[in-house]
Design an enzyme around this catalytic site. Structure first.
Site, short mmCIF file in Angstrom:
data_model
loop_
_atom_site.label_atom_id
_atom_site.label_comp_id
_atom_site.label_asym_id
_atom_site.label_seq_id
_atom_site.Cartn_x
_atom_site.Cartn_y
_atom_site.Cartn_z
N GLY A 76 46.95 52.31 50.08
CA GLY A 76 46.78 51.27 49.51
C GLY A 76 47.74 50.79 47.88
O GLY A 76 48.11 50.36 47.56
N ASN A 84 38.42 42.11 47.11
CA ASN A 84 37.48 43.07 48.07
C ASN A 84 35.98 43.09 46.76
O ASN A 84 35.47 43.29 47.37
CB ASN A 84 38.21 44.79 47.26
N GLN A 128 42.45 44.87 52.06
CA GLN A 128 40.89 45.07 52.77
C GLN A 128 40.23 43.68 53.89
O GLN A 128 40.06 44.20 55.10
CB GLN A 128 39.71 44.05 51.53
N ALA A 135 44.63 52.85 55.28
CA ALA A 135 44.35 53.42 56.12
C ALA A 135 42.76 53.09 55.80
O ALA A 135 41.84 53.33 57.07
CB ALA A 135 44.76 55.15 56.76
N HIS A 136 42.34 54.04 54.96
CA HIS A 136 40.33 54.19 55.04
C HIS A 136 39.92 53.03 55.24
O HIS A 136 38.49 53.13 54.97
CB HIS A 136 40.55 54.70 54.03
N THR A 181 58.30 64.88 51.58
CA THR A 181 57.81 65.16 52.80
C THR A 181 56.61 64.39 53.44
O THR A 181 55.10 64.88 52.99
CB THR A 181 57.19 66.98 53.03
N CYS A 191 35.80 52.02 42.13
CA CYS A 191 36.04 52.24 41.05
C CYS A 191 35.38 52.17 39.24
O CYS A 191 35.55 52.20 39.08
CB CYS A 191 37.57 51.65 41.34
C1 LIG Z 1 40.90 50.19 48.84
C2 LIG Z 1 42.08 48.95 48.10
C3 LIG Z 1 43.16 48.90 47.46
C4 LIG Z 1 43.30 50.31 47.26
O1 LIG Z 1 43.53 51.53 47.93
P1 LIG Z 1 43.48 52.77 48.60
O2 LIG Z 1 44.12 53.58 49.21
O3 LIG Z 1 42.02 53.39 47.96
O4 LIG Z 1 44.47 53.23 47.47
C5 LIG Z 1 44.29 48.29 46.92
N1 LIG Z 1 43.22 47.20 47.60
C6 LIG Z 1 42.49 46.61 47.49
C7 LIG Z 1 42.28 44.75 48.25
C8 LIG Z 1 41.18 47.12 48.26
O5 LIG Z 1 40.39 46.91 48.95
#
Ligand SMILES: *Cc1c(COP(=O)(O)O)cnc(C)c1O
Length: 390
Positions: A73, A156, A184, A205-206, A242, A330
């Site tokens: 993200g 978030n 989100q 993705a996570h 890659t 974070c």
């Molecule tokens: C988690 C998050 C991100 C960052 O995504 P990552 O894949 O962890 O770098 C960016 N924006 C929002 C709103 C998020 O919740």
């Protein structure tokens, strides 16, 4: 030690779905080819990532070529803002970036960096007490000098949803590219790009039961984008490096499952969320909901408690077996009031005591009831043991 541990921090990250892991597994070992190679090994990898691209495109209602795979993200947000801002300045001399004070740092710090080091001007849209942008304010502040507008879809930290479709229509009418951070939102809300009127959209993705370290950026055909990572010609030259084949496969499979189950999961989350909000506000004195009461992520409940130190509260909840957060993952560790809560006009006496509770696929009604029983005495203890001085 707690007898059982209950994870209530799905906005920070989600566990990897077993089905996603199974789909990824062969690409870590026997299907190891570099998709850029000519031979059979390479062809196998290329076919896999192009299949993943089609899956993502179908869910977004886009063309395959409009999907770029990234490392997450944060990178998608960086590429969208830097790439579009630089391209728009080059194409038509536009030098202003218009965003909001309630963005994820991946957007806000990128915008600030473009201002500090690349000569752009940063304009911030006002937000209301729920952290929401009013389309009327966008009409008032967008100018021909605006290079890009970026507004978060679902916040978030406080869960609030923005009227992305309306905001996108305003940008479209004026020919200004519009980006939304949907990292989100993607797990629970519609993400069809044409109904949202977006030109750029970030996914990670996570946050939807996929692997960490992989994301996607939707880039509407015709949107100018400068490459910010140069090198090989992967991802049509916009993102050299890659391909991480297993992670890309994981992202697509996770999004496919999320899309299939979205409506039923969101309905279930909404019930748990409403129970959490009602229970906390009723049982914890001097507590307030943050974010919008209805226009919010289905799985997201967030609060502030007067005179409570958030990190002590999170530590005490953790010892009791509950994994929650004070806002953005974070920020954990910093005893600073959150910028987002400050933007809503909350004083430090409230904003230092934030709690975010985000449910996921595995959470049950019983777990929520246990949490609601555990929370009030913990807040009481933390309030008296660690008084907040402001
Ligand atoms: C988690 C998050 C991100 C960052 O995504 P990552 O894949 O962890 O770098 C960016 N924006 C929002 C709103 C998020 O919740």
């Amino acid at each position: 030690m707690a007898e059982r541990r209950i994870y209530l921090d799905h906005a920070a990250t989600t566990p990897l779905d077993d089905r996603v892991f199974a789909a990824m597994a062969p690409y870590f070992r026997e299907k190891f080819g570099n998709p850029s190679s000519i031979h059979v090994w390479g062809q196998e990898g290329e076919a896999a990532i192009e299949g993943a691209r089609r899956t993502v495109a179908e869910i977004l209602g886009s063309y395959s070529q409009e999907i770029l795979f990234t490392s997450g993200g944060s990178e998608s947000d960086n590429l969208a803002l830097r790439g579009a801002a630089l391209a728009e300045r080059h194409a038509r001399g536009a030098t202003r970036i218009l965003t909001t004070p309630v963005e994820h740092p991946a957007v806000l710090k990128t915008a600030q960096d473009l201002a500090a080091r690349h000569g752009f001007h940063l304009d911030l849209l006002p937000v209301d007490g729920y952290g929401r942008v009013d389309p009327g304010d966008l009409v008032a502040r967008i100018t021909p000098e605006t290079a890009i507008v970026s507004v978060i879809y679902a916040n978030n930290e406080i869960g609030t949803l923005n009227p992305i479709r309306e905001l996108g229509a305003i940008c479209r009418e004026r020919g200004v590219p519009f980006h939304t951070d949907a990292v989100q939102a993607a797990s629970q809300l519609p993400i069809v790009v044409d109904s949202l009127n977006v030109d750029l959209m970030s996914l990670g993705a996570h946050k939807f039961y996929g692997p960490k370290g992989v994301g996607a950026l939707y880039v509407r055909n015709g949107t100018g984008l400068a490459s910010t990572q140069t090198g090989g010609s992967q991802e049509r030259g916009f993102r050299a490096g890659t391909h991480n084949v297993p992670l890309i496969i994981g992202l697509a499979e996770a999004l496919r499952i999320t899309h299939e189950e979205r409506a039923s999961q969101a309905a279930r989350f909404r019930i748990l969320r409403e129970r959490i909000i009602a229970g906390v506000l009723e049982r914890v004195p001097e507590s307030r909901l943050t974010g919008h009461p209805r226009d919010r992520l289905p799985n997201h409940a967030s609060f502030v408690f007067h005179g409570v130190e958030a990190n002590s509260l999170l530590a005490a909840l953790d010892i009791a077996g509950y994994g929650c957060s004070s806002g953005s993952a974070c920020k954990t560790g910093a005893p600073e009031p959150s910028d987002i809560l400050a933007a809503l006009g909350l004083g430090d006496d409230w904003s230092l005591g934030s709690l975010r509770v985000t449910v996921g696929r595995s959470n049950t009604r019983d777990e929520i009831e246990a949490f609601l029983d555990a929370l009030p005495p913990i807040v009481r203890r933390v309030r008296s043991a660690f008084p907040v001085r402001t």
